[in-house]
Design an enzyme around this catalytic site. Structure first.
Site, PDB file in Angstrom:
ATOM      1  N   HIS A 213      27.233 -31.701 -27.300  1.00 11.25           N
ATOM      2  CA  HIS A 213      26.300 -32.304 -28.272  1.00 11.25           C
ATOM      3  C   HIS A 213      26.620 -31.811 -29.685  1.00 11.25           C
ATOM      4  O   HIS A 213      26.770 -32.614 -30.618  1.00 11.25           O
ATOM      5  CB  HIS A 213      24.869 -31.932 -27.880  1.00 11.25           C
ATOM      6  CG  HIS A 213      23.814 -32.402 -28.822  1.00 11.25           C
ATOM      7  ND1 HIS A 213      23.015 -33.500 -28.576  1.00 11.25           N
ATOM      8  CD2 HIS A 213      23.393 -31.906 -30.030  1.00 11.25           C
ATOM      9  CE1 HIS A 213      22.159 -33.664 -29.577  1.00 11.25           C
ATOM     10  NE2 HIS A 213      22.374 -32.706 -30.473  1.00 11.25           N
ATOM     11  N   GLU A 214      26.718 -30.482 -29.844  1.00  9.89           N
ATOM     12  CA  GLU A 214      26.966 -29.919 -31.166  1.00  9.89           C
ATOM     13  C   GLU A 214      28.344 -30.318 -31.696  1.00  9.89           C
ATOM     14  O   GLU A 214      28.502 -30.639 -32.876  1.00  9.89           O
ATOM     15  CB  GLU A 214      26.823 -28.389 -31.137  1.00  9.89           C
ATOM     16  CG  GLU A 214      25.410 -27.889 -30.881  1.00  9.89           C
ATOM     17  CD  GLU A 214      24.414 -28.326 -31.942  1.00  9.89           C
ATOM     18  OE1 GLU A 214      24.819 -28.578 -33.095  1.00  9.89           O
ATOM     19  OE2 GLU A 214      23.213 -28.429 -31.622  1.00  9.89           O
ATOM     20  N   HIS A 223      22.104 -38.078 -33.857  1.00  6.86           N
ATOM     21  CA  HIS A 223      21.291 -38.116 -32.637  1.00  6.86           C
ATOM     22  C   HIS A 223      21.192 -39.557 -32.136  1.00  6.86           C
ATOM     23  O   HIS A 223      20.922 -40.479 -32.911  1.00  6.86           O
ATOM     24  CB  HIS A 223      19.899 -37.556 -32.897  1.00  6.86           C
ATOM     25  CG  HIS A 223      19.867 -36.064 -32.863  1.00  6.86           C
ATOM     26  ND1 HIS A 223      19.076 -35.306 -33.689  1.00  6.86           N
ATOM     27  CD2 HIS A 223      20.547 -35.169 -32.094  1.00  6.86           C
ATOM     28  CE1 HIS A 223      19.255 -34.025 -33.438  1.00  6.86           C
ATOM     29  NE2 HIS A 223      20.149 -33.918 -32.473  1.00  6.86           N
ATOM     30  N   CYS A 224      21.417 -39.729 -30.862  1.00  7.36           N
ATOM     31  CA  CYS A 224      21.486 -41.069 -30.273  1.00  7.36           C
ATOM     32  C   CYS A 224      20.096 -41.635 -30.000  1.00  7.36           C
ATOM     33  O   CYS A 224      19.248 -40.975 -29.398  1.00  7.36           O
ATOM     34  CB  CYS A 224      22.295 -41.002 -28.981  1.00  7.36           C
ATOM     35  SG  CYS A 224      22.454 -42.602 -28.154  1.00  7.36           S
ATOM     36  N   CYS A 251      28.024 -44.155 -28.292  1.00  2.13           N
ATOM     37  CA  CYS A 251      28.546 -42.855 -28.727  1.00  2.13           C
ATOM     38  C   CYS A 251      29.988 -42.663 -28.281  1.00  2.13           C
ATOM     39  O   CYS A 251      30.782 -42.036 -28.989  1.00  2.13           O
ATOM     40  CB  CYS A 251      27.643 -41.730 -28.217  1.00  2.13           C
ATOM     41  SG  CYS A 251      26.022 -41.692 -29.043  1.00  2.13           S
TER      42      CYS A 251
END
Length: 294
Positions: A213-214, A223-224, A251
């Protein structure tokens, strides 16, 4: 000259052209796997989306951003352990390295450990639960930025100490300076401060989600809000557990535009990892994507 003969030929040519023009366009990889995206539920009190009014990042928005991209001579993901790690924690960090190399399809290396003594007293505090916490911003600015290897596209610190982002916040799982390509993740809360054989897989799954994520943020992905996805924002461990390790189709499109990997090879690599670690739910999701490509 036989006019009928030429009429027949003309008819056959016209029919062929019509069939060719009407042939269904072959779907792209992203269009194909989009069927496996799972819609996000309505935001609930306490959840990230409920308390944060974020803008939906389209692919076009993503393309306009200034972001970190791998390039020749600067294309390695580095992990920087900071602290004192036992054998089980080192195993977790090594598996995280292996996962990230498969998720991003980039070479990923672990640097030699740094000691906790690099943290001065003014960036440490004792939390109400009794554990020591480290100011996450200090790790980024004063530790990682100064030690980022020249061939690194991303440097991710991993600490066994709990992290906090600012005095008024309780804690944070991870934090990143996106344009600088540095970030830090704490493994402390993934196992409630004590990693064991019984909670190893749960802790590992949390670590691979937060780390990817990071790093996804460092590669420019916000952010999705499109589907259940590893890039969803999270306020708590239950919320992190609810989110998939899988990146949604949107994404993945963003990621693949910056990292030109072979999507099918990536899925095969992830399938092998999830199978070996018995992360069966994520294995099933990966197999569902692969099945659509057959």
């Amino acid at each position: 000259m036989n006019p009928g003969k030429y009429n027949v030929i003309f008819f056959l040519l016209a029919t062929t052209l019509l069939l060719f023009s009407c042939r269904k366009k072959e779907k792209s990889y992203i269009e194909t796997i989009a069927i496996n995206d799972v819609q996000l539920p309505k935001a609930k009190p306490g959840g990230w989306r409920y308390s944060h009014d974020e803008k939906f990042q389209t692919f076009e928005d993503f393309q306009k951003l200034k972001k970190v991209k791998p390039k020749p001579g600067k294309n390695i993901i580095y992990l920087q352990p900071i602290g004192e790690f036992n054998e089980l924690q080192r195993k977790e960090i090594e598996l995280n390295r292996e996962y990230l190399s498969r998720f991003f399809q980039l070479e990923t290396k672990i640097l030699p450990d740094l000691p906790n003594t690099i943290f001065p007293k003014n960036v440490r505090r004792i939390f109400k639960d009794g554990q020591e916490q480290i100011l996450a911003g200090y790790v980024l600015d004063s530790v990682l930025m100064k030690r980022k290897p020249k061939d690194a596209v991303v440097l991710m610190g991993i600490t066994e100490k709990d992290l906090f982002p600012k005095p008024e916040w309780n804690y944070v799982f991870g934090q990143a300076s996106y344009e600088d390509g540095v970030g830090v993740t704490s493994i402390y809360r993934f196992s409630d401060g004590y990693l064991s054989d019984s909670n190893f897989n749960q802790s590992l799954e949390r670590l691979i989600k937060v780390s990817s994520h990071e790093i996804g943020h460092m590669f420019g992905i916000s952010h999705c809000l499109n589907a259940n996805c590893v890039m969803n924002g999270s306020n708590s461990l239950p919320e992190t557990d609810f989110h998939f390790a899988r990146a949604c189709s949107l994404c993945q499109r963003k990621l693949n535009s910056s990292l030109p990997y072979d999507p099918q090879k990536r899925l095969q690599d992830l399938k092998q990892f999830f199978g070996k670690q018995h992360l069966n739910v994520e294995l099933s999701r990966t197999e569902q994507d692969l099945n659509l490509l057959k």
